[in-house]
Write a protein that holds these residues in place. Structure first.
Motif, PDB file in Angstrom:
ATOM      1  N   PRO A   1       9.369 -11.470  -9.883  1.00 55.52           N
ATOM      2  CA  PRO A   1      10.191 -10.259  -9.153  1.00 55.52           C
ATOM      3  C   PRO A   1      11.595 -10.733  -8.926  1.00 55.52           C
ATOM      4  CG  PRO A   1       8.815 -11.948  -7.786  1.00 55.52           C
ATOM      5  CD  PRO A   1       8.669 -12.477  -9.184  1.00 55.52           C
ATOM      6  N   GLU A   2      12.217  -9.838  -8.611  1.00 53.93           N
ATOM      7  CA  GLU A   2      13.782  -9.864  -8.264  1.00 53.93           C
ATOM      8  C   GLU A   2      13.874 -10.918  -7.149  1.00 53.93           C
ATOM      9  OE1 GLU A   2      15.379  -5.811  -7.343  1.00 53.93           O
ATOM     10  OE2 GLU A   2      15.099  -5.140  -9.518  1.00 53.93           O
ATOM     11  N   GLU A   3      13.080 -10.898  -6.328  1.00 52.48           N
ATOM     12  CA  GLU A   3      13.245 -11.863  -5.012  1.00 52.48           C
ATOM     13  C   GLU A   3      11.909 -12.711  -4.749  1.00 52.48           C
ATOM     14  OE1 GLU A   3      14.288 -11.057  -0.401  1.00 52.48           O
ATOM     15  OE2 GLU A   3      13.546  -9.433  -1.432  1.00 52.48           O
ATOM     16  N   PRO A   4      12.248 -13.979  -4.708  1.00 51.47           N
ATOM     17  CA  PRO A   4      10.803 -14.818  -4.209  1.00 51.47           C
ATOM     18  C   PRO A   4      10.076 -13.983  -3.240  1.00 51.47           C
ATOM     19  CG  PRO A   4      12.771 -16.094  -4.363  1.00 51.47           C
ATOM     20  CD  PRO A   4      13.387 -14.759  -4.392  1.00 51.47           C
ATOM     21  N   TYR A   5       8.831 -14.364  -3.350  1.00 48.58           N
ATOM     22  CA  TYR A   5       7.855 -13.616  -2.421  1.00 48.58           C
ATOM     23  C   TYR A   5       7.984 -14.521  -1.158  1.00 48.58           C
ATOM     24  CZ  TYR A   5       5.581 -11.518  -6.296  1.00 48.58           C
ATOM     25  OH  TYR A   5       5.069 -10.821  -7.257  1.00 48.58           O
ATOM     26  N   SER A   6       8.254 -15.596  -1.137  1.00 48.10           N
ATOM     27  CA  SER A   6       8.616 -16.511   0.357  1.00 48.10           C
ATOM     28  C   SER A   6       9.629 -15.671   1.018  1.00 48.10           C
ATOM     29  CB  SER A   6       8.905 -17.801   0.106  1.00 48.10           C
ATOM     30  OG  SER A   6       7.787 -18.418  -0.695  1.00 48.10           O
ATOM     31  N   GLU A   7      10.688 -15.056   0.448  1.00 48.57           N
ATOM     32  CA  GLU A   7      11.651 -14.256   1.040  1.00 48.57           C
ATOM     33  C   GLU A   7      11.247 -12.803   1.490  1.00 48.57           C
ATOM     34  OE1 GLU A   7      14.562 -15.530   2.465  1.00 48.57           O
ATOM     35  OE2 GLU A   7      13.625 -17.460   1.764  1.00 48.57           O
ATOM     36  N   LEU A   8      10.792 -12.026   0.483  1.00 50.95           N
ATOM     37  CA  LEU A   8      10.136 -11.116   0.484  1.00 50.95           C
ATOM     38  C   LEU A   8       9.384 -10.700   1.800  1.00 50.95           C
ATOM     39  CD1 LEU A   8      10.252  -7.925  -0.743  1.00 50.95           C
ATOM     40  CD2 LEU A   8       8.025  -8.848  -2.021  1.00 50.95           C
ATOM     41  N   ILE A   9       8.498 -11.576   1.894  1.00 51.30           N
ATOM     42  CA  ILE A   9       7.289 -11.479   3.279  1.00 51.30           C
ATOM     43  C   ILE A   9       7.928 -11.403   4.616  1.00 51.30           C
ATOM     44  CG2 ILE A   9       5.555 -12.203   1.613  1.00 51.30           C
ATOM     45  CD1 ILE A   9       5.707 -14.793   3.283  1.00 51.30           C
ATOM     46  N   LYS A  10       9.320 -11.731   4.646  1.00 55.83           N
ATOM     47  CA  LYS A  10      10.049 -11.921   5.920  1.00 55.83           C
ATOM     48  C   LYS A  10      10.155 -10.426   6.436  1.00 55.83           C
ATOM     49  CE  LYS A  10      11.705 -16.638   5.047  1.00 55.83           C
ATOM     50  NZ  LYS A  10      12.890 -17.476   4.702  1.00 55.83           N
ATOM     51  N   ARG A  11      10.318  -9.618   5.579  1.00 52.30           N
ATOM     52  CA  ARG A  11      10.584  -8.255   5.984  1.00 52.30           C
ATOM     53  C   ARG A  11       9.451  -7.364   5.994  1.00 52.30           C
ATOM     54  NH1 ARG A  11      14.013  -9.153   1.919  1.00 52.30           N
ATOM     55  NH2 ARG A  11      13.176  -7.504   0.486  1.00 52.30           N
ATOM     56  N   ASP A  12       9.153  -6.511   6.714  1.00 53.97           N
ATOM     57  CA  ASP A  12       8.134  -5.325   6.677  1.00 53.97           C
ATOM     58  C   ASP A  12       8.327  -4.430   5.364  1.00 53.97           C
ATOM     59  OD1 ASP A  12       6.933  -6.461   8.867  1.00 53.97           O
ATOM     60  OD2 ASP A  12       7.491  -4.834  10.275  1.00 53.97           O
ATOM     61  N   PRO A  13       7.263  -3.788   5.054  1.00 57.70           N
ATOM     62  CA  PRO A  13       7.560  -2.868   3.923  1.00 57.70           C
ATOM     63  C   PRO A  13       7.972  -1.624   4.576  1.00 57.70           C
ATOM     64  CG  PRO A  13       5.150  -3.167   4.252  1.00 57.70           C
ATOM     65  CD  PRO A  13       5.923  -4.057   5.052  1.00 57.70           C
ATOM     66  N   GLY A  14       8.429  -0.641   3.625  1.00 56.26           N
ATOM     67  CA  GLY A  14       8.907   0.662   4.359  1.00 56.26           C
ATOM     68  C   GLY A  14       7.627   1.290   4.648  1.00 56.26           C
ATOM     69  N   ARG A  15       7.497   2.856   5.026  1.00 58.07           N
ATOM     70  CA  ARG A  15       6.092   3.394   5.154  1.00 58.07           C
ATOM     71  C   ARG A  15       5.544   3.610   4.185  1.00 58.07           C
ATOM     72  NH1 ARG A  15       4.901   9.268   6.355  1.00 58.07           N
ATOM     73  NH2 ARG A  15       3.406   9.426   8.315  1.00 58.07           N
ATOM     74  N   LEU A  16       4.103   3.237   4.018  1.00 62.32           N
ATOM     75  CA  LEU A  16       3.508   3.127   2.741  1.00 62.32           C
ATOM     76  C   LEU A  16       2.465   4.407   2.910  1.00 62.32           C
ATOM     77  CD1 LEU A  16       2.490  -0.583   2.451  1.00 62.32           C
ATOM     78  CD2 LEU A  16       4.527   0.773   1.282  1.00 62.32           C
ATOM     79  N   ARG A  17       2.394   4.982   1.541  1.00 59.12           N
ATOM     80  CA  ARG A  17       1.218   5.972   1.150  1.00 59.12           C
ATOM     81  C   ARG A  17      -0.171   5.202   1.124  1.00 59.12           C
ATOM     82  NH1 ARG A  17       4.282   8.409  -3.275  1.00 59.12           N
ATOM     83  NH2 ARG A  17       4.468   6.279  -3.708  1.00 59.12           N
ATOM     84  N   ILE A  18      -1.135   5.294   1.933  1.00 58.61           N
ATOM     85  CA  ILE A  18      -2.294   4.127   1.776  1.00 58.61           C
ATOM     86  C   ILE A  18      -3.745   5.263   1.748  1.00 58.61           C
ATOM     87  CG2 ILE A  18      -3.805   2.649   2.664  1.00 58.61           C
ATOM     88  CD1 ILE A  18      -1.328   1.385   4.106  1.00 58.61           C
ATOM     89  N   ALA A  19      -4.261   5.109   0.384  1.00 59.00           N
ATOM     90  CA  ALA A  19      -5.293   5.801   0.351  1.00 59.00           C
ATOM     91  C   ALA A  19      -6.691   5.006   0.516  1.00 59.00           C
ATOM     92  CB  ALA A  19      -5.399   6.401  -1.371  1.00 59.00           C
ATOM     93  N   MET A  20      -7.753   5.498   1.232  1.00 57.39           N
ATOM     94  CA  MET A  20      -8.976   4.745   1.602  1.00 57.39           C
ATOM     95  C   MET A  20      -9.864   5.358   0.763  1.00 57.39           C
ATOM     96  SD  MET A  20      -8.866   4.015   5.563  1.00 57.39           S
ATOM     97  CE  MET A  20      -9.089   5.683   6.155  1.00 57.39           C
ATOM     98  N   SER A  21     -10.865   4.331   0.175  1.00 60.88           N
ATOM     99  CA  SER A  21     -12.016   4.842  -0.511  1.00 60.88           C
ATOM    100  C   SER A  21     -13.082   3.955  -0.243  1.00 60.88           C
ATOM    101  CB  SER A  21     -11.774   4.888  -1.994  1.00 60.88           C
ATOM    102  OG  SER A  21     -12.867   5.262  -2.696  1.00 60.88           O
ATOM    103  N   HIS A  22     -14.562   4.448  -0.378  1.00 66.85           N
ATOM    104  CA  HIS A  22     -15.518   3.685  -0.117  1.00 66.85           C
ATOM    105  C   HIS A  22     -16.690   4.022  -1.050  1.00 66.85           C
ATOM    106  CE1 HIS A  22     -17.910   6.836   1.741  1.00 66.85           C
ATOM    107  NE2 HIS A  22     -16.782   7.188   2.503  1.00 66.85           N
ATOM    108  N   GLU A  23     -16.291   4.956  -2.138  1.00 65.11           N
ATOM    109  CA  GLU A  23     -17.533   5.300  -2.997  1.00 65.11           C
ATOM    110  C   GLU A  23     -16.775   5.313  -4.564  1.00 65.11           C
ATOM    111  OE1 GLU A  23     -19.949   8.781  -2.464  1.00 65.11           O
ATOM    112  OE2 GLU A  23     -18.754   8.979  -0.540  1.00 65.11           O
ATOM    113  N   TRP A  24     -17.150   4.506  -5.330  1.00 66.67           N
ATOM    114  CA  TRP A  24     -16.470   4.567  -6.651  1.00 66.67           C
ATOM    115  C   TRP A  24     -17.934   4.714  -7.586  1.00 66.67           C
ATOM    116  CZ3 TRP A  24     -12.010   0.549  -7.781  1.00 66.67           C
ATOM    117  CH2 TRP A  24     -11.006   0.545  -7.064  1.00 66.67           C
TER     118      TRP A  24
END
Length: 490
Positions: free
Chosen positions: A246-269
């Motif tokens: 990645p462009e930035e180490p994850y150890s640094e990335l996780i210090k910031r919240d992500p932006g507003r995410l589009r999250i789909a939920m599913s329980h039937e595959w």
């Protein structure tokens, strides 16, 4: 024995935190190893999760070349009893057939783990060749620290039990269809399966030959998982595909919240669906994510799930048949010895030993169409959220999911497993990263992991979301509860 710290103090530290104590001179790496071994001594007679402790590595953390100046500073670490080889140490794959197997060289990932400062002090249980969902055979019966009537699931069984019980904050796992995420979800730990092109399988395998199998870790904090990925990723000479960073180490990335995410939920595959209680728990977590500012709604990828699971089954049968055949050839065997191999593994060998290239090509065509369908889905959605499993954790002794099963049909056996573990294997097929987070509870009282998956090479987003959640709950995964069998209360 005299310990370096109380168990409450121990459990207040993740592996990075323990390393910081070492670097300050407050404790030594040998003292950390000794404390972990004391935890194993306390709990392993009940949980049966550790196959062997390497006493010399406990006494001298630098004995095998561990970089004590690495980010983990000599923190103790257990290796699942399959996957990366450790020179001179037994690796027996949870199988009678492999007893006494002693590799003669370190795997590339083993060297990365050591260079990161992790002291490999022993090995943990796995079902035979990691094929099935629980470490439960004549060699070991690994039990869930939350309730020992239940299995840990698997195949990273022993690691999940030890991390879940607080013995160590971080240890090794592998994931060919959910074998990190599933036991993480059933034992109350974090478990990340990364995309392809992150951890090397060198020298004996590659992402081309392994195809669905991924290395990794189970942990108690997002910080530890991020540091493990940052420091253990990378390809060895001669990889078949580029390894990415990645462009930035994850150890640094996780210090910031992500932006507003589009999250789909599913329980039937497709033909497989979660039980109603798991659906209710998923909905509850969805509402929690909405409270963090994310957009959450029900949505399902347009995937031919039936064809995808059929291709996944064929892949597993073909891959495991060749693994078994390779070990038989090394031992000079023409037929699998029925007293040394479990019944389903013999049937896998019989079914898969003569799979043709044409059959393999048709399987790979389905892999492609499935991966493209998920890819289109992730053009509109950042995350898909599911329970990590569809059905409740089995009790010890329920053999229908085990390779000790006497089911006459290996195809039916796989279908039974998919009904329970529906939401993880296609992530391996399509190289979608996935993380199981201990955010829910089964009706039995056992933990229930909630899994987030995203598009390939977007692994950092999963860690960023998990870190946001971890901060929002003040680090109290599992609702702040601990299992019955835990270092602090036994």
């Amino acid at each position: 024995m005299s310990l370096a710290m109380t168990w409450e103090e121990w459990c207040a530290h993740d592996a990075v935190g323990l390393a910081q104590r070492v670097k300050k001179g407050e404790v030594s790496a040998a003292e950390l190893a000794a404390q972990a071994v004391e935890g194993i001594r306390k709990l392993n007679p009940t949980l049966d999760a550790v196959v062997q402790v390497f006493d010399d590595a406990v006494a001298d953390p630098a004995v095998d070349g561990t970089n004590l100046d690495g980010v983990f500073g000599g923190a103790p670490f257990l290796m699942k009893d399959l996957g990366p080889t450790v020179k001179g140490r037994l690796q027996e794959f949870g199988s009678k057939l492999m007893q006494g197997n002693r590799p003669t060289e370190d795997a590339f990932l083993t060297s990365k783990i050591r260079n990161a400062g992790l002291n490999i002090i022993g090995r943990t249980t796995t079902p035979e060749f990691g094929v099935c969902s629980s470490s439960e055979n004549d060699l070991h019966v690994t039990r869930n620290p939350w309730n020992t009537d239940y299995t840990t699931c698997g195949s990273s069984a022993g690691t999940a039990a030890m991390v879940g019980a607080g013995v160590l904050p971080l240890s090794h796992g592998t994931d060919g269809g959910g074998s990190i995420r599933i036991p993480a979800g059933c034992n109350g730990t974090l478990g990340l399966k990364v995309s392809r092109g992150v951890y090397s399988l060198a020298p004996n395998l590659s992402d081309l030959t392994g195809l669905v199998s991924i290395q990794g870790c189970l942990s108690s904090t997002v910080r530890d998982t991020a540091a493990f990925v940052d420091n253990c990723r990378g390809g060895a000479p001669g990889e078949f595909m580029p390894f990415w960073s990645p462009e930035e180490p994850y150890s640094e990335l996780i210090k910031r919240d992500p932006g507003r995410l589009r999250i789909a939920m599913s329980h039937e595959w497709g033909d497989y669906r979660a039980v109603p209680h798991f659906v209710a728990e998923l909905e509850r977590v969805g509402r929690f994510l909405e409270s963090l500012g994310h957009h959450v709604e029900w949505a399902l990828p347009e995937v031919d799930f039936r064809a995808a699971f059929q291709a996944q089954t064929q892949c597993y049968i073909g891959n495991f048949a060749q693994v078994i055949a390779g070990h038989m050839e090394r031992l000079g065997l023409d037929q699998p010895p029925r007293d040394l191999l479990e019944p389903i593994d013999i049937k896998i060998w019989e079914e898969g030993r003569d799979i043709s290239y044409s059959e393999r090509y048709q399987m790979q065509k389905v892999f492609n169409t499935t991966s493209r369908a998920f890819g289109r889905f992730f053009e509109d959605w950042d995350i898909i959220l599911t329970p990590v499993v569809a059905l409740p954790t089995p009790k010890v002794g329920e053999s229908q999911n085990l390779t000790t099963s006497t089911n006459p049909s290996v195809l039916d056996w796989f279908d039974i497993n998919w009904r329970n573990f529906a939401f993880t294997p296609l992530g391996n097929l399509c190289s979608m990263p996935g993380i199981s987070m201990p955010l829910a509870r089964q009706e039995s009282g056992l933990p229930l992991g909630i899994q987030a998956q995203t598009r390939m090479a977007n692994d950092g987003l999963l860690l960023q979301l998990a870190a946001q959640i971890e901060r929002a709950i003040d680090g109290k995964w599992n609702g702040g509860q601990r299992p019955e069998w835990h270092v602090t209360n036994k």
